[in-house]
Motif scaffolding. Structure first.
Motif, PDB file in Angstrom:
ATOM      1  N   THR A 260       0.738  -1.175  -0.036  1.00 33.62           N
ATOM      2  CA  THR A 260      -0.034   0.108   0.020  1.00 33.62           C
ATOM      3  C   THR A 260       0.580   1.345   0.054  1.00 33.62           C
ATOM      4  O   THR A 260       0.434   2.289  -0.232  1.00 33.62           O
TER       5      THR A 260
ATOM      6  N   ASP B 203       2.894   2.886  -1.989  1.00 36.91           N
ATOM      7  CA  ASP B 203       3.011   3.712  -2.882  1.00 36.91           C
ATOM      8  C   ASP B 203       1.891   3.591  -3.775  1.00 36.91           C
ATOM      9  O   ASP B 203       1.571   3.892  -5.005  1.00 36.91           O
ATOM     10  N   ASP B 204       0.760   2.893  -3.145  1.00 40.08           N
ATOM     11  CA  ASP B 204      -0.432   2.849  -4.036  1.00 40.08           C
ATOM     12  C   ASP B 204      -1.885   2.836  -3.228  1.00 40.08           C
ATOM     13  O   ASP B 204      -2.324   2.043  -2.668  1.00 40.08           O
TER      14      ASP B 204
ATOM     15  N   GLN C  82      -4.629   3.123  -4.061  1.00 40.95           N
ATOM     16  CA  GLN C  82      -5.849   2.425  -4.736  1.00 40.95           C
ATOM     17  C   GLN C  82      -5.349   0.879  -4.744  1.00 40.95           C
ATOM     18  O   GLN C  82      -6.587   0.009  -5.284  1.00 40.95           O
ATOM     19  N   ALA C  83      -4.457   0.331  -4.196  1.00 48.78           N
ATOM     20  CA  ALA C  83      -4.012  -0.993  -4.230  1.00 48.78           C
ATOM     21  C   ALA C  83      -5.110  -1.959  -3.622  1.00 48.78           C
ATOM     22  O   ALA C  83      -5.797  -1.530  -2.716  1.00 48.78           O
TER      23      ALA C  83
END
Length: 791
Positions: A507, A509-510, A512-513
Motif C-alpha cells: 500500500t 506507494d499505491d 488504490q491497491a
C-alpha cells in the motif's frame, strides 16, 4: 543518519519505486545465499579442522557474525493504550497530537486498521503476526483459562517479532506496558520465558501488568524491580521516555551500523488518567459542549480531512448513554472535567513520544527509521461506566461510585489523590463515528484505531490516506519485508506456526491497491464478528458496563453491515439479507475453529473471582493454604500471591523491636486505593483494611511494644455468604487480644494491578497514610517471620 553510515547500510541496495522489489534489493547481493535466515538462530558455517601446530603459521578462520541485511531500517512501534479512532487530531478528533500529526504529514494514515479490542490480545497479535487466539491470548493474562486459545502463555511456536529481529542482527528494547506474561509467572520464581527479556528484547524498562499508577509505578528494569525516585514531579511517562532516549543514544554510540527496534508502549491513556496539572489546565472548558455535540463536530472534521468517506453518518449511541442535555449541572461539570484530564493525558503522552522521535532525528536516523504510531490498542475504554470513577478499582470490585462521591475530588482529578476513569459517554464520543468501545470486538468502535506509518526512504508521497482493511497482525510481516527478512520456519529449535498477517508494504506507494486482507475474525468474551470482502457481521453479546451477557451464546442477535457503503456501521442489513448473514456466521465458525477460538468463553468476573484452578488457570498456591515470608521479601504481584479475599485469614508476625521502639510496615498488600496492612506506628501495633480508598477500618492496640521479641497475630473471621462481605478482626500481642473491630465490607475482586505485597515496607502508594510508603514505611526493627494462613 550520517552520510557515511547511510552509505555503508545502503551499499548494494537501491530504493526503487516498486516496493516489493525494494525489500529484496535492500538485502544486498552479498546476502543472497550467504546464510539461511529461515532457521534461527543462524548457525556459523562448519569450519575445517586445523592441523597446523604453530599458531604463527596457521590461517585464521574467517570471522562469523550475524548482521542485519544491508539497508534494513530501524523500527519503532509506538502503541497507545485505550485510545479510539475519533480521539486524535490526526484522525479528526478533538485532542491535539502534534507528534502524531507531524508523522502523518510525512507518512501515511491508515483509516481501516484494526485491533483485537483488548490489550493483551492486541499486544500478542501485534508482536507475533498471529491471531491472538493462536498466540493463546484470548483475553487478558489475569483471566486466562485452560483452553488452548486462552492459556495466557504465548507458545514457543509463536516466536515474537523482537526475537526474530534480534537473531537477525538488531538491537532491541521495550519501554512501558507489557501485559503479556502469564500472571502466575510474575513472581521471583518465574519462569522468565514470557518476560520481555526472554521474548526478544535486550532491554526492558516498564511494568509487567495491565496498568500502573503513573505517579508511583511498580517498575521493572530487565527482571529486577527498581524504586522510582521519590520526588514531587515524578511521572512514569516522562521516566520511560527518558530511559528510551538514553538507550537509543547509547546503542547508536556503541553500534551505529546496527539497526534498532524500539517498542514504545506507554501505560497511557489507560486508566488511571494521571497527568501533570499544567497539562490539565490547558483543557479547561474545552469539553463543556458535551459528548453529543463532540461526536457531530468530530465527524465533520473526519469528513473534511478525508479519514472517513463523504456521506458517512454517525452510528447510533448505545441506549445506555444518556443525552448530554438530559444531565444535571453537577453531572455535566464532573464529566467535563473527566474529559479534560483524559485529553491532557493524551496530549502529554504524544508530547513525550515526540521527544523520543526527536532523539532519532537528532541522531540523523529518521530517514531510514520505519515508525508505526498506533493510536490505540483498542477503542477508548467505557469501563468507567455511567458516571466515571475516582478509583478505577471500584469497577473490578462491583462497586458503583456516585456523582456526589466524586464531586469533592473534582479539583484533584488526575492527581495522586485519585485513580480515575471517565464516564462511558466520552468513550463513545472518542470512537466516533462508531457505536461501541473497548471490549466490543463485534463493532469497529472496539477494534478500529488510527495508525500512521512513517518511513521517508520508502514513502515518497506523504500526507496520504490508506483505506485498505488491515489488522495488527499485519505489522510484523510488514517489518520483515521492509528489512529484507524471511519469515522463519524454526526459531530456537521450535517449528513455527506461520504468521497470519499480510505485509502492508504493497500500500505504501499505491493508495488504490486492492486490499490483501480480505477476511478477519474478531472475538473477546463472546463479543464476536467477522469481516469478509467488504462485509461485516457481528453480535453484541455484552457491553463493558453490563454485569451479565445479554443472551446465551446460542441466542445472540447478529448484525450485518456492508462496509463498502457504510463506514460507521450505521445500517443493519441482517433482516433484509438473511442469506448473507448466515454465510458470514458460518465463516466466523470456520475461522474460530481454525484459530483456537473455540470454546467461546463469555465469563469475565467469574474468571477473576473464582479460584484459578476452577477455570484451568495455574495457581502458585494450589493445594497450599499458607505462605511464610520475612523482611525484604517484596514486590509480590497479586496474581502471584496467596489470595486472602473472600475468606478468613490469620496473619502471624515475629518482630524484633529495637531500643526506642519500632515504626513502619510489617506486611502490606495493595495501596492507597485498596489493600490492608499490619504495621507499627510510634511503637503501637495496628491493622488497617483500606476499602477502595473510600473507607478504612482500623484495629490498633493502646500501648507500644517494649524492646525485644514479640509475636503479633491478626485473626480475621470472614462472615461468608458471598464475595465482598465483612468480618471481625482481632489483634493479638504475645497471644493476648489487645484490640478488635468490625470490617464491614471487603474487596471481592482485586486490590490492584501493580501494587504489591511487601514485607518490611509498603512499596508504591500507602495503604495507611500515617505510616507512609517507600522509604518512610521501612520497618525500623527486624521481621524474622510472617505467616499468612487461610482458614
Amino acid at each position: 543518519m550520517s552520510k557515511s553510515t547511510h552509505d555503508h547500510r545502503m551499499r548494494g541496495a537501491v530504493l526503487v519505486c516498486v516496493l516489493s522489489a525494494c525489500a529484496a534489493s535492500m538485502a544486498g547481493a552479498q546476502e543472497q545465499g550467504a546464510m539461511d535466515r529461515t532457521i534461527l538462530p543462524i548457525l556459523p558455517p562448519a569450519a575445517a579442522p586445523i592441523t597446523e601446530v604453530d599458531a604463527r603459521k596457521a590461517t585464521l578462520p574467517k570471522p562469523f557474525s550475524v548482521t542485519a541485511p544491508e539497508g534494513a531500517p530501524n523500527v519503532v512501534i509506538v502503541l497507545i493504550d485505550d485510545l479510539g479512532f475519533g480521539a486524535t487530531s490526526s484522525f479528526g478528533g478533538p485532542i491535539t497530537t502534534p507528534s502524531l500529526d507531524a508523522l502523518a504529514d510525512e507518512g501515511l494514515r491508515f483509516t481501516a486498521f484494526h485491533t483485537a479490542a483488548l490489550c493483551s490480545p492486541t499486544r500478542a497479535a501485534l508482536k507475533s503476526g498471529r491471531n491472538h487466539h493462536v498466540a493463546s491470548m484470548g483475553f487478558i493474562t489475569e483471566l486466562a483459562t485452560g483452553f488452548p486459545g486462552a492459556t495466557g502463555k504465548i507458545p514457543n511456536s509463536v516466536a515474537p517479532l523482537a526475537e526474530i529481529l534480534r537473531l537477525n542482527g538488531y538491537s532491541t528494547a521495550a519501554f512501558g506496558k507489557w501485559h503479556e506474561t502469564a500472571a502466575w509467572e510474575t513472581s521471583v520464581s518465574g519462569p522468565y520465558d514470557r518476560w520481555p527479556t526472554h521474548q526478544g528484547f535486550d532491554k526492558f524498562y516498564g511494568f509487567i501488568g495491565g496498568e500502573t499508577n503513573q505517579w508511583a509505578p511498580y517498575v521493572i528494569d530487565g527482571v529486577t524491580p527498581v524504586e522510582p525516585p521519590e520526588r514531587p514531579d515524578y511521572h512514569f511517562m516522562t521516566d520511560m521516555t527518558d530511559q528510551s532516549i538514553k538507550w537509543i543514544r547509547h546503542q547508536q554510540a556503541m553500534t551505529p551500523d546496527k539497526p534498532f527496534f524500539v517498542y514504545f508502549a506507554p501505560g497511557a491513556v489507560h486508566a488511571p488518567h494521571h497527568v501533570p496539572q499544567e497539562w490539565i489546565d490547558r483543557w479547561k472548558g474545552r469539553f463543556d459542549q458535551g459528548w453529543d455535540a463532540l461526536r457531530e463536530q468530530t465527524l465533520a472534521r473526519q469528513i473534511e480531512a478525508g479519514v472517513v468517506p463523504q456521506g458517512t453518518v454517525l452510528a447510533p449511541k448505545p441506549e445506555a448513554i444518556r443525552d448530554w442535555d438530559d444531565l444535571s449541572q453537577d453531572e455535566r461539570r464532573l464529566f467535563a472535567r473527566q474529559a479534560e484530564v483524559f485529553a491532557a493525558f493524551t496530549e502529554y503522552t504524544d508530547h513525550e513520544i515526540g521527544r523520543m522521535i526527536q532523539t532519532i532525528g537528532d541522531l540523523d536516523e529518521m530517514d531510514n527509521t520505519l515508525v508505526f504510531y498506533i493510536a490505540g490498542d483498542n477503542g477508548t475504554s467505557a469501563e468507567g461506566g455511567e458516571n466515571g470513577m475516582y478509583n478505577e478499582y471500584t469497577y473490578f470490585n462491583g462497586v458503583a461510585e456516585q456523582v456526589s462521591d466524586m464531586l469533592p475530588l473534582i479539583d484533584k482529578w488526575g492527581r495522586p489523590e485519585t485513580y480515575p476513569h471517565m464516564a462511558s459517554g466520552w468513550a463513545v464520543a472518542l470512537n466516533t463515528p462508531f457505536t461501541w468501545t473497548k471490549q466490543v470486538a463485534s463493532n469497529f468502535g472496539g477494534t478500529r484505531v488510527g495508525m500512521v506509518v512513517h518511513w521517508p526512504e520508502a514513502i515518497k508521497r506523504g500526507g496520504e490516506v490508506r483505506p485498505q482493511f488491515s489488522h495488527v497482525i499485519d505489522v510484523a510481516p510488514t517489518i520483515l519485508e521492509a528489512a529484507g527478512l524471511p519469515e522463519p520456519t524454526s526459531v530456537n529449535g521450535t517449528e513455527q506456526t506461520p504468521m497470519d498477517g499480510v505485509s502492508l508494504l504493497y500500500t505504501f506507494d499505491d493508495a488504490q491497491a486492492p486490499e490483501r486482507r480480505t477476511t478477519q475474525y474478531f472475538e473477546i468474551a463472546g463479543n464476536r464478528g467477522v469481516y469478509h470482502d467488504g462485509w461485516f457481521a457481528g453480535t453484541i453479546h455484552k457491553a463493558p458496563w453490563e454485569a451479565k451477557p445479554r443472551n446465551t451464546l446460542e441466542g445472540d442477535v447478529w448484525e450485518l453491515y456492508d462496509v463498502r457503503s457504510d463506514f460507521s456501521l450505521s445500517r443493519d442489513l441482517a433482516a433484509e439479507n438473511p442469506d448473507k448473514l448466515a454465510e458470514m456466521q458460518a465463516l466466523f465458525l470456520d475461522e474460530a475453529r481454525r484459530n483456537n477460538v473455540l470454546p467461546i468463553d463469555d465469563r469475565s468476573f467469574e474468571r477473576m473471582t473464582d479460584h484459578p484452578v476452577g477455570v484451568g488457570r495455574p495457581d502458585l498456591f494450589a493445594g497450599r493454604n499458607s505462605i511464610t515470608l520475612a523482611k525484604g521479601m517484596t514486590g509480590m504481584l497479586e496474581s502471584a500471591f496467596l489470595n486472602v479475599k473472600n475468606r478468613s485469614v490469620t496473619i502471624e508476625a515475629d518482630v524484633v523491636v529495637p531500643e526506642g521502639g519500632a515504626n513502619g510496615t510489617i506486611i502490606a498488600q495493595g495501596g492507597r486505593f485498596g489493600g490492608w496492612s499490619l504495621y507499627m506506628k510510634d511503637g503501637v501495633p495496628g491493622y488497617t483494611y483500606n476499602l477502595l480508598g473510600m473507607r478504612t477500618f482500623d484495629i490498633a492496640a493502646s500501648d507500644p511494644l517494649p524492646p525485644g521479641e514479640a509475636k503479633l497475630r491478626l485473626d480475621f473471621a470472614y462472615d461468608g455468604g458471598g464475595p465482598g462481605k465483612g468480618g471481625k478482626a482481632i489483634l493479638h500481642v504475645n497471644d493476648k487480644a489487645v484490640a478488635e473491630g468490625r470490617i464491614e465490607n471487603t474487596q471481592a475482586g482485586v486490590f490492584s494491578a501493580d501494587e504489591t505485597a511487601d514485607v518490611g515496607v509498603d512499596l508504591g502508594t500507602a495503604v495507611v497514610e500515617a505510616v507512609g510508603s517507600g522509604e518512610a514505611s521501612h520497618f525500623t526493627g527486624d521481621i524474622p517471620r510472617v505467616t499468612l494462613t487461610l482458614k
